[in-house]
Motif scaffolding. Structure first.
Motif, PDB file in Angstrom:
ATOM      1  N   GLY A  97     -17.105 -29.266  97.870  1.00 56.47           N
ATOM      2  CA  GLY A  97     -16.894 -30.135  98.128  1.00 56.47           C
ATOM      3  C   GLY A  97     -15.637 -30.392  97.628  1.00 56.47           C
ATOM      4  N   ALA A  98     -15.207 -29.719  96.512  1.00 51.94           N
ATOM      5  CA  ALA A  98     -13.900 -30.311  96.206  1.00 51.94           C
ATOM      6  C   ALA A  98     -12.688 -30.277  96.600  1.00 51.94           C
ATOM      7  N   ALA A  99     -12.859 -28.688  97.336  1.00 58.55           N
ATOM      8  CA  ALA A  99     -12.323 -28.643  99.202  1.00 58.55           C
ATOM      9  C   ALA A  99     -12.207 -30.188  99.865  1.00 58.55           C
ATOM     10  N   VAL A 100     -13.142 -30.119 100.002  1.00 57.26           N
ATOM     11  CA  VAL A 100     -13.223 -31.521 101.260  1.00 57.26           C
ATOM     12  C   VAL A 100     -12.252 -32.588 100.980  1.00 57.26           C
ATOM     13  N   ALA A 101     -12.989 -32.969  99.775  1.00 56.79           N
ATOM     14  CA  ALA A 101     -13.102 -34.086  99.359  1.00 56.79           C
ATOM     15  C   ALA A 101     -10.925 -34.141  98.558  1.00 56.79           C
ATOM     16  N   LEU A 102     -11.167 -33.321  98.787  1.00 56.32           N
ATOM     17  CA  LEU A 102      -9.382 -33.058  99.127  1.00 56.32           C
ATOM     18  C   LEU A 102      -8.190 -33.181  99.921  1.00 56.32           C
ATOM     19  N   ARG A 103      -9.274 -31.931 101.289  1.00 52.99           N
ATOM     20  CA  ARG A 103      -8.553 -31.609 102.026  1.00 52.99           C
ATOM     21  C   ARG A 103      -8.345 -33.020 102.896  1.00 52.99           C
TER      22      ARG A 103
ATOM     23  N   PRO B 101      -8.405 -36.371 102.465  1.00 56.03           N
ATOM     24  CA  PRO B 101      -7.085 -36.981 102.031  1.00 56.03           C
ATOM     25  C   PRO B 101      -5.740 -36.696 102.764  1.00 56.03           C
ATOM     26  N   GLU B 102      -5.133 -35.395 102.620  1.00 53.36           N
ATOM     27  CA  GLU B 102      -4.350 -35.043 103.652  1.00 53.36           C
ATOM     28  C   GLU B 102      -3.948 -35.731 105.156  1.00 53.36           C
ATOM     29  N   ASP B 103      -5.153 -36.046 105.735  1.00 52.00           N
ATOM     30  CA  ASP B 103      -5.283 -36.837 107.231  1.00 52.00           C
ATOM     31  C   ASP B 103      -5.105 -38.333 107.359  1.00 52.00           C
ATOM     32  N   GLY B 104      -5.885 -38.657 105.784  1.00 58.20           N
ATOM     33  CA  GLY B 104      -5.009 -39.709 105.974  1.00 58.20           C
ATOM     34  C   GLY B 104      -6.388 -40.937 105.084  1.00 58.20           C
ATOM     35  N   ALA B 105      -7.534 -39.911 104.717  1.00 55.87           N
ATOM     36  CA  ALA B 105      -8.403 -41.384 104.759  1.00 55.87           C
ATOM     37  C   ALA B 105      -8.894 -41.471 103.054  1.00 55.87           C
ATOM     38  N   ASP B 106      -9.262 -42.128 102.172  1.00 59.86           N
ATOM     39  CA  ASP B 106     -10.430 -42.939 100.856  1.00 59.86           C
ATOM     40  C   ASP B 106     -11.335 -41.826 101.621  1.00 59.86           C
ATOM     41  N   VAL B 107     -11.797 -41.358  99.519  1.00 63.61           N
ATOM     42  CA  VAL B 107     -12.499 -40.424  99.614  1.00 63.61           C
ATOM     43  C   VAL B 107     -13.515 -40.802  98.368  1.00 63.61           C
ATOM     44  N   ALA B 108     -14.631 -41.139  98.275  1.00 59.37           N
ATOM     45  CA  ALA B 108     -15.914 -41.305  97.949  1.00 59.37           C
ATOM     46  C   ALA B 108     -16.557 -39.391  97.388  1.00 59.37           C
ATOM     47  N   LEU B 109     -16.870 -39.483  95.932  1.00 55.78           N
ATOM     48  CA  LEU B 109     -17.123 -38.191  95.754  1.00 55.78           C
ATOM     49  C   LEU B 109     -18.862 -38.547  94.568  1.00 55.78           C
ATOM     50  N   THR B 110     -20.080 -37.887  94.924  1.00 59.79           N
ATOM     51  CA  THR B 110     -20.696 -37.856  94.068  1.00 59.79           C
ATOM     52  C   THR B 110     -21.269 -36.374  93.119  1.00 59.79           C
ATOM     53  N   TYR B 111     -21.198 -36.846  93.105  1.00 58.53           N
ATOM     54  CA  TYR B 111     -21.394 -35.546  91.196  1.00 58.53           C
ATOM     55  C   TYR B 111     -22.830 -35.519  90.721  1.00 58.53           C
ATOM     56  N   ARG B 112     -23.311 -34.895  90.286  1.00 50.03           N
ATOM     57  CA  ARG B 112     -24.401 -34.822  88.786  1.00 50.03           C
ATOM     58  C   ARG B 112     -24.340 -34.434  87.506  1.00 50.03           C
ATOM     59  N   GLY B 113     -23.285 -33.705  87.494  1.00 47.50           N
ATOM     60  CA  GLY B 113     -23.554 -32.695  86.004  1.00 47.50           C
ATOM     61  C   GLY B 113     -21.727 -33.717  85.309  1.00 47.50           C
ATOM     62  N   SER B 114     -20.616 -32.773  85.794  1.00 46.66           N
ATOM     63  CA  SER B 114     -19.379 -32.782  84.726  1.00 46.66           C
ATOM     64  C   SER B 114     -18.440 -34.277  85.439  1.00 46.66           C
ATOM     65  N   ALA B 115     -18.523 -35.155  84.774  1.00 44.83           N
ATOM     66  CA  ALA B 115     -18.094 -36.692  84.401  1.00 44.83           C
ATOM     67  C   ALA B 115     -16.223 -36.370  84.561  1.00 44.83           C
ATOM     68  N   GLU B 116     -15.908 -35.072  84.473  1.00 43.89           N
ATOM     69  CA  GLU B 116     -14.680 -34.356  83.662  1.00 43.89           C
ATOM     70  C   GLU B 116     -13.912 -34.003  85.225  1.00 43.89           C
ATOM     71  N   ALA B 117     -14.813 -33.131  85.565  1.00 37.02           N
ATOM     72  CA  ALA B 117     -14.387 -32.281  87.200  1.00 37.02           C
ATOM     73  C   ALA B 117     -14.095 -33.523  87.584  1.00 37.02           C
TER      74      ALA B 117
ATOM     75  N   GLU C 237      -7.064 -35.932  92.189  1.00 33.35           N
ATOM     76  CA  GLU C 237      -5.494 -36.246  93.021  1.00 33.35           C
ATOM     77  C   GLU C 237      -5.726 -36.462  93.850  1.00 33.35           C
ATOM     78  N   ILE C 238      -6.750 -37.001  94.500  1.00 35.32           N
ATOM     79  CA  ILE C 238      -6.819 -37.798  95.357  1.00 35.32           C
ATOM     80  C   ILE C 238      -6.174 -38.969  95.385  1.00 35.32           C
ATOM     81  N   THR C 239      -5.807 -39.527  94.387  1.00 33.93           N
ATOM     82  CA  THR C 239      -4.712 -40.699  94.492  1.00 33.93           C
ATOM     83  C   THR C 239      -3.363 -40.056  94.256  1.00 33.93           C
ATOM     84  N   ALA C 240      -3.451 -38.906  93.423  1.00 36.12           N
ATOM     85  CA  ALA C 240      -1.947 -38.004  93.412  1.00 36.12           C
ATOM     86  C   ALA C 240      -1.680 -37.782  95.205  1.00 36.12           C
ATOM     87  N   ARG C 241      -2.779 -38.260  96.098  1.00 35.29           N
ATOM     88  CA  ARG C 241      -1.853 -37.438  97.325  1.00 35.29           C
ATOM     89  C   ARG C 241      -1.884 -38.969  98.357  1.00 35.29           C
ATOM     90  N   GLY C 242      -1.990 -39.974  97.644  1.00 32.50           N
ATOM     91  CA  GLY C 242      -1.060 -41.694  97.847  1.00 32.50           C
ATOM     92  C   GLY C 242      -2.529 -42.193  98.338  1.00 32.50           C
TER      93      GLY C 242
END
Length: 249
Positions: A22-28, A30-46, A53-58
């Motif tokens: 999921g994280a790999a997809v969420a980071l991939r 944006p490389e094609d220009g998408a803004d990305v939201a993600l859900t998580y259940r456990g670690s807010a820090e992760a 990293e998404i923000t760092a990619r613009g």
């Protein structure tokens, strides 16, 4: 960069996007220009690390806590994302749980949770997303190679839940095709994640079932998801794309 404008202006929601595939997809995406939201259940820090990293990619990123076993949380997450970004174009059903063990030893609670997260949640996420997805919309689910080849004892429950996504994909594709929305499935094989590390106890056994003789990476699965989410796959729907190193060959 794989094509900075291929998904320019698009908004994607990746469920279970704080780690692993999921994280790999969420980071991939944006490389094609998408803004990305993600859900998580456990670690807010992760989750926030992925957003950073998404923000760092613009691109814009956002994380929302949602237990996919909770129908209200599923609907709330989709609504919140659509409100924050004012649109939703791509749904990636990635969140999943597993329970490995002999058929007779799996508990009713384990059965209920696996089916709730792996089967019911993708359906509910899709239901909630439909009011936002327009022509060119994409639904991509992450299944598993065990749906086609349950090679190991103890995989019956996991295989059952992931096999359900094959029917989900075909049925949704048939119904949503007239609306210009494609629905596809990626079926990973042994992938190096914290849930199934390349140096784990059963890694050699799994590696031996692949034609390529190695584990895959989360990035290789993410590339397949990005393809199905993009314009190049506009005539692909109801399909199952194996990213399994030949596990099912």
């Amino acid at each position: 960069m794989h094509g900075a404008t291929a998904l320019g202006g698009k908004v994607a929601l990746v469920t279970g996007g704080s780690r692993g595939i999921g994280a790999a997809v969420a980071l991939r995406l944006p490389e094609d220009g998408a803004d990305v939201a993600l859900t998580y259940r456990g670690s807010a820090e992760a989750a926030e690390e992925v957003v950073a990293e998404i923000t760092a990619r613009g691109r814009s990123g956002w994380a929302v806590r949602a237990d996919s076993a909770d129908p209200e949380a599923v609907a709330g997450a989709v609504a919140a994302v659509a409100e924050r970004f004012t649109r939703l174009d791509i749904l990636v059903n990635n969140a999943g749980v597993g329970a490995v063990g002999p058929v007779g030893a799996v508990t009713r609670e384990e059965i209920d949770r696996v089916l709730a997260v792996n089967v019911r949640a993708p359906y509910l996420y899709a239901q909630a997303a439909l009011r936002h997805l327009a022509g060119g919309g994409r639904i991509v689910s992450v299944g598993s190679c065990v749906a086609r080849r349950a090679a190991f004892p103890g995989s019956a429950l996991h295989a059952t839940s992931k096999a359900a996504l094959i029917g989900f994909t075909k049925g949704m594709a048939r119904e949503l095709g007239p609306h210009g929305v494609t629905v596809n499935l990626v079926a990973p094989g042994p992938i190096d994640t914290d849930m199934n590390p390349v140096d784990g106890d059963f890694a050699d056994l799994q590696r031996g079932f692949t034609a390529l003789g190695r584990y895959g990476t989360a990035a290789e699965v993410a590339d397949a998801v990005a393809y199905l989410a993009g314009e190049s796959a506009r005539y692909v729907t109801g399909a199952e794309l194996a990213v399994d190193g030949g596990f099912a060959a």
